[in-house]
Enzyme design. Structure first.
Site, mmCIF file in Angstrom:
data_model
loop_
_atom_site.group_PDB
_atom_site.id
_atom_site.type_symbol
_atom_site.label_atom_id
_atom_site.label_comp_id
_atom_site.label_asym_id
_atom_site.label_seq_id
_atom_site.Cartn_x
_atom_site.Cartn_y
_atom_site.Cartn_z
ATOM 1 N N ARG A 105 -36.362 25.743 -22.113
ATOM 2 C CA ARG A 105 -36.187 27.181 -21.885
ATOM 3 C C ARG A 105 -34.759 27.652 -22.128
ATOM 4 O O ARG A 105 -34.527 28.837 -22.357
ATOM 5 C CB ARG A 105 -36.703 27.563 -20.504
ATOM 6 C CG ARG A 105 -38.229 27.439 -20.424
ATOM 7 C CD ARG A 105 -38.755 27.781 -19.067
ATOM 8 N NE ARG A 105 -38.226 26.891 -18.057
ATOM 9 C CZ ARG A 105 -38.945 26.055 -17.335
ATOM 10 N NH1 ARG A 105 -40.241 25.982 -17.510
ATOM 11 N NH2 ARG A 105 -38.372 25.292 -16.438
ATOM 12 N N GLU A 131 -35.936 13.821 -8.183
ATOM 13 C CA GLU A 131 -36.381 13.558 -6.818
ATOM 14 C C GLU A 131 -36.922 12.133 -6.697
ATOM 15 O O GLU A 131 -36.640 11.427 -5.737
ATOM 16 C CB GLU A 131 -37.453 14.580 -6.418
ATOM 17 C CG GLU A 131 -37.867 14.472 -4.969
ATOM 18 C CD GLU A 131 -38.859 15.549 -4.566
ATOM 19 O OE1 GLU A 131 -39.306 15.497 -3.418
ATOM 20 O OE2 GLU A 131 -39.181 16.427 -5.397
#
Length: 170
Positions: free
Chosen positions: A58, A95
């Site tokens: 993006r 994560e």
């Protein structure tokens, strides 16, 4: 124009408790898209870049028109295995696990000022890795530009000490 009004929030995506900030509604609104690029152009022009880097994928959406408006070069930072020439590589933590990004070694002219553009900053992992890639080229990191900032996740605080622009904060 209030950009928050054209960014759709999707509750419980990608998992329960997450409120996803969906920019596809901004992208589909020609006036909002133009306004977003206008705001980035005004803020980033002051950083006097020679190049804009867009982070896959993006960051390409906003980085390319910004580079065009600023009349500077553009370089993509990609996921592994997407760039054909000699590359620099930077790993970053997720994560659960890690990932990496790559940049062509010859993406910039020596001594160039480079700004990093992406749609969103959350924890800052991809932005930090991209800053590392720019440093590996011997060029100067001039700043960051983000459309959306998830301020509670603290990514801004982890970035190098350069200007950080974000148009919308949550």
């Amino acid at each position: 124009m209030d950009l928050k009004s054209v960014i759709r929030e999707i509750p419980d995506f990608p998992k329960p408790g997450i409120s996803f900030k969906d920019i596809t509604t901004l992208l589909g609104n020609p006036g909002a898209l133009k306004h977003t690029i206008d705001l980035l152009e005004t803020a980033c022009r002051e950083l006097q870049p020679d190049y804009v880097v867009g982070i896959e994928s993006r960051g390409f959406i906003f980085g390319m028109p910004l580079a065009d408006r600023l009349n500077v070069g553009f370089a993509p930072v990609r996921k592994p295995g997407k760039l054909p020439g000699p590359i620099h590589r930077a790993e970053y933590e997720l994560e659960y696990g890690s990932d990496c990004l790559e940049l062509h070694q010859d993406a910039f002219s020596p001594g160039s000022r480079v700004i990093v553009v992406d749609d969103l900053i959350a924890t800052g992992g991809t932005a930090i890795a991209t800053a590392e890639l720019i440093t590996k080229t011997g060029c100067e990191l001039a700043g960051f530009g983000f459309v959306v900032e998830l301020a509670d996740l603290g990514g801004r605080k982890k970035l190098p000490s350069v200007p950080v622009i974000s148009l919308v904060q949550y």
